[in-house]
Write a protein that holds these residues in place. Sequence first.
Motif, short mmCIF file in Angstrom:
data_model
loop_
_atom_site.label_atom_id
_atom_site.label_comp_id
_atom_site.label_asym_id
_atom_site.label_seq_id
_atom_site.Cartn_x
_atom_site.Cartn_y
_atom_site.Cartn_z
N GLN A 67 0.83 -1.21 0.00
CA GLN A 67 0.00 0.00 0.00
C GLN A 67 0.87 1.26 0.00
OE1 GLN A 67 -2.45 -0.66 3.43
NE2 GLN A 67 -4.04 -1.73 2.26
N GLU A 68 1.97 1.20 0.77
CA GLU A 68 2.86 2.36 0.79
C GLU A 68 3.46 2.59 -0.59
OE1 GLU A 68 6.42 3.68 3.68
OE2 GLU A 68 6.87 1.96 2.41
N ARG A 69 3.80 1.50 -1.26
CA ARG A 69 4.39 1.63 -2.58
C ARG A 69 3.41 2.29 -3.54
NH1 ARG A 69 5.93 -3.28 -2.63
NH2 ARG A 69 4.49 -4.13 -4.16
N VAL A 70 2.15 1.90 -3.46
CA VAL A 70 1.14 2.48 -4.35
C VAL A 70 0.90 3.96 -4.02
CG1 VAL A 70 -1.28 2.40 -5.03
CG2 VAL A 70 0.01 0.27 -4.76
N ILE A 71 0.72 4.25 -2.71
CA ILE A 71 0.41 5.62 -2.30
C ILE A 71 1.58 6.55 -2.58
CG2 ILE A 71 -0.10 7.08 -0.31
CD1 ILE A 71 -1.61 4.62 0.87
N LEU A 72 2.78 6.15 -2.10
CA LEU A 72 3.94 7.00 -2.30
C LEU A 72 4.31 7.10 -3.77
CD1 LEU A 72 6.42 6.24 0.63
CD2 LEU A 72 4.92 8.21 0.30
N GLY A 73 4.12 6.00 -4.53
CA GLY A 73 4.43 6.04 -5.95
C GLY A 73 3.59 7.07 -6.68
N ALA A 74 2.30 7.09 -6.40
CA ALA A 74 1.41 8.07 -7.03
C ALA A 74 1.77 9.49 -6.61
CB ALA A 74 -0.04 7.75 -6.68
N ALA A 75 2.04 9.64 -5.29
CA ALA A 75 2.40 10.98 -4.79
C ALA A 75 3.72 11.45 -5.37
CB ALA A 75 2.46 10.95 -3.26
N LEU A 76 4.66 10.52 -5.56
CA LEU A 76 5.97 10.90 -6.09
C LEU A 76 5.88 11.35 -7.54
CD1 LEU A 76 8.97 11.17 -5.56
CD2 LEU A 76 9.25 8.73 -6.10
N ARG A 77 5.04 10.67 -8.31
CA ARG A 77 4.84 11.09 -9.71
C ARG A 77 4.30 12.53 -9.74
NH1 ARG A 77 5.30 6.82 -13.23
NH2 ARG A 77 5.06 4.74 -12.32
N GLU A 78 3.36 12.79 -8.84
CA GLU A 78 2.79 14.13 -8.78
C GLU A 78 3.85 15.14 -8.33
OE1 GLU A 78 -1.06 16.36 -6.71
OE2 GLU A 78 -0.38 14.41 -5.98
N ALA A 79 4.68 14.74 -7.38
CA ALA A 79 5.73 15.64 -6.88
C ALA A 79 6.71 16.01 -7.98
CB ALA A 79 6.47 14.97 -5.71
N VAL A 80 7.08 15.03 -8.81
CA VAL A 80 8.02 15.30 -9.90
C VAL A 80 7.40 16.24 -10.92
CG1 VAL A 80 9.26 14.24 -11.84
CG2 VAL A 80 9.27 13.12 -9.59
N SER A 81 6.13 15.97 -11.26
CA SER A 81 5.48 16.79 -12.29
C SER A 81 5.16 18.20 -11.79
CB SER A 81 4.20 16.11 -12.77
OG SER A 81 3.25 16.01 -11.71
N GLN A 82 4.92 18.37 -10.48
CA GLN A 82 4.53 19.67 -9.94
C GLN A 82 5.68 20.40 -9.22
OE1 GLN A 82 0.96 19.36 -7.60
NE2 GLN A 82 -0.23 18.48 -9.28
N GLY A 83 6.88 19.85 -9.30
CA GLY A 83 8.03 20.55 -8.74
C GLY A 83 8.08 20.58 -7.23
N GLN A 84 7.62 19.52 -6.56
CA GLN A 84 7.65 19.50 -5.10
C GLN A 84 9.02 19.14 -4.54
OE1 GLN A 84 4.57 16.90 -3.63
NE2 GLN A 84 2.90 18.06 -4.59
N LEU A 85 9.87 18.55 -5.37
CA LEU A 85 11.21 18.18 -4.91
C LEU A 85 12.11 19.41 -4.91
CD1 LEU A 85 11.73 14.85 -6.90
CD2 LEU A 85 10.81 15.14 -4.60
N ARG A 86 13.10 19.40 -4.02
CA ARG A 86 14.06 20.52 -4.00
C ARG A 86 15.40 20.01 -3.48
NH1 ARG A 86 12.51 23.98 1.37
NH2 ARG A 86 11.56 22.29 2.56
N LEU A 87 16.42 20.79 -3.75
CA LEU A 87 17.76 20.47 -3.29
C LEU A 87 18.16 21.35 -2.12
CD1 LEU A 87 19.87 19.95 -6.55
CD2 LEU A 87 18.79 18.21 -5.11
N LEU A 88 18.78 20.73 -1.12
CA LEU A 88 19.45 21.46 -0.04
C LEU A 88 20.95 21.21 -0.17
CD1 LEU A 88 17.08 20.68 2.96
CD2 LEU A 88 17.03 22.64 1.41
N TYR A 89 21.73 22.07 0.44
CA TYR A 89 23.18 22.01 0.24
C TYR A 89 23.87 21.97 1.60
CZ TYR A 89 21.49 23.48 -4.29
OH TYR A 89 20.80 23.55 -5.47
N GLN A 90 24.67 20.91 1.83
CA GLN A 90 25.39 20.79 3.09
C GLN A 90 26.88 21.04 2.84
OE1 GLN A 90 25.25 16.97 5.17
NE2 GLN A 90 25.23 18.08 7.14
N PRO A 91 27.46 22.00 3.58
CA PRO A 91 28.87 22.35 3.36
C PRO A 91 29.81 21.23 3.78
CG PRO A 91 27.70 24.10 4.55
CD PRO A 91 26.82 22.89 4.57
N GLN A 92 30.94 21.16 3.07
CA GLN A 92 32.07 20.29 3.42
C GLN A 92 33.26 21.23 3.71
OE1 GLN A 92 32.15 18.17 -0.28
NE2 GLN A 92 30.82 16.51 0.46
N VAL A 93 33.82 21.10 4.91
CA VAL A 93 34.77 22.11 5.41
C VAL A 93 36.16 21.50 5.56
CG1 VAL A 93 35.31 23.64 7.34
CG2 VAL A 93 32.92 23.34 6.60
#
Length: 753
Positions: free
Chosen positions: A479-505
């Motif tokens: 069920q998680e695979r189905v629910i998250l899979g559908a939500a992930l497709r929507e996230a990719v198409s609607q730009g819900q994903l984003r990048l964060l940047y962690q410094p290396q010192v």
Amino acid sequence: MIVRHKDTLGRSMPLTRDRGIQLLGRSVQESDKAVAVLNARREIVWINPSFTKMLGYQSEDVIGRPLVSVLVSKATPSATRLSLERLVNAKRGGLEEINGHDKFGNEITLLIYTDHIRDIDENVTETIVTIHSNTPARMIQTLQNTVLEELVSGASLENVSEFICKKAEFITRDVISTILRVDQNGLLRPLAAPSLPQYYSDALDGIAIGPSVGSCGTAAYFGEPVLVDDIETNPLWAPYKGLALPLGLRACWSVPIKLRDGRVAGTFAFYFREKRGPSYLHEEIVSACVHLCALAIEQHEAKEHINRLAYFDMLTGLPNRRQIYQRASQTIAEASEKQDKMALLRLDIKRFKDINDTFGHSTADQILGQIATRLQNQLRPNDIVGRFGGDVFVIILPEADSVYATMVAKKLVDAVAKPFAIADLLLPISISIGISLYPDNGTDVETLLKRADSAACKGKMAGHEAVFLYEHEVVDGAQERVILGAALREAVSQGQLRLLYQPQVNLADGSLHGVEALIRWAHPVLGNISTSRFIMIAEQIGLIDEIGIWALSEACRQMSVWRAAGKKIPAISVNLSPLHFRNRNLPDVLAHLMRQYDIPKHTLMLEITEGVMMDDHPTTLATIAAIQALGVGLSMDDFGTGYSSLSRLTHVPFSELKIDRSFIEGMVTDPSALAVVTAINSIGRSLNIAVVAEGVETERQQQMLRELGCEIAQGYLLSHPLKAADLEAWLQDRRGGSPPPASRKMRAETLPA
């Protein structure tokens, strides 16, 4: 009339009387109409071959007999007899249509012409009688119409064959007809013999055609009609006459049934109760019947082909998805009636796409065919195995509990595990099998299939050949695979994903070594989804390539923005899934992005896991080599947690090694962890590779790393993953001497990893 011919100079010359008579005699002899010559007493004195062919009489049967007595029988109405007598005795020639009979009592419609030859005193000396029969054409037309109606109605080949035989016997009265089919192995298979006992057909069933196999087997072998007018003495029938003679069968005429492609598909035969051959009527009827038989067989084969397409997999010959559903439903119904159990197994081939991509569809198809054979060899006769599509097979085990189903599944795993010999290659194949049970896990096909699929997916992720019984907790994962899979497709198409940047010192002077781009997903309803969860789902549903290219593009775009604004970010590293390195287009994508955003090659770093380096897939190795050729840096992530050997480091010129956070976390209290960190750091220095310590969260960890000579650190002690704007603020704070973000409030993003 004067008949003329041409001399050697081409001039027209009259024929002699003798020559004219010779030519007329030949034309009458060769005519397809029956011709008889009567004397003055109206007795037959001569007949042509067509008379014999049409009516069955030889010359000795009719010479000296009145024509009327030959053409009529006791059953002929008196009016018909009188009409024929008037025609024959008329002073002038005439025309009459009557219903006559042939030698064998068959009623025939005859169109009779008479013409008299007279002497000088006008006395009739001879009468020429020309006879044309309309009966075969009429009968054949009726036969064809009725058989075609049977074909259109959807009657089976056996029923149509019996119908044809009965119709032929009704028309000719004096014959027994049979139809035999020739199977793909050249064996005779009876289709119809309505007037013969069953044991006769049974005796012929399975006999191989050949040059001396009765009338039918020989006709099928040579593809030519075979007439045996004396079964008792003919050598073709020597092994079989004991079957025919006790039934009163004395002669047999068999004609091959040929299809449009020229193949001999069977034979149509007439048996006679006297030693003889076929009459004109027999020949016409058999010709029609053979054509009708060919139509019936071709229609039957077309239906069989359509049935195979509808219910069988063309590659393996196994039942397809449609038939699996039907047979599984039938098995469930039988188990329900008997209050018994049954098992449904779903078999998945691991990494089958790689075989397709590397060796081509032809090799992959061969492997599927061999797998189908191996599976069948491990099952009982009443078990059912089918190809569900792609690299998925389904097995139905009637009367099977969990113990038996698991035992069979393990046998199947062992059978498939033996390497497959394809050309000069030995290819190993790994599979996983999910098992669901009736009625424990479901009472209908759809539910059992879904739950076997859930169990199979669990096995597929296990990393080795595995058999998994369905368990109720598996449902949550599905069920998680189905629910998250559908939500992930929507996230990719609607730009819900984003990048964060962690410094290396750099630990020596606190300067920025680079940043790692980390992908994050905050769903508006489900909240923050951990990267490990949604990346695994992306790999399963085929979104991983799209997400990886987006991450690369976004990282390159942001680096371009920073460079244009004068922000000194030495390098940016991006994590990629192992599956990305099986994409032959990845180097081209990288080259395009670097050109598009005008960023130097040394500013981009790809982080790969040890699992990628252990993958000997040709595409993976070629992709890594092409990326190296571009000048893009490679970082080995989580070093020390996998199975790679040190020789891998010498084969691929890595730019950096990253010590896994688990070793950094344990190094303060665990001597073994400290030893690993020390060893990795030493390896990096020896190979002139930068070493990055991940997960640095305490001052003590940072101090120990400095003492070991570790050059670079990354972790919450230095900074959480930041938005691009916050990273710029972080850099400004460090240049201004402000305290690190770990000790004051920042707009840092603390999301699940």
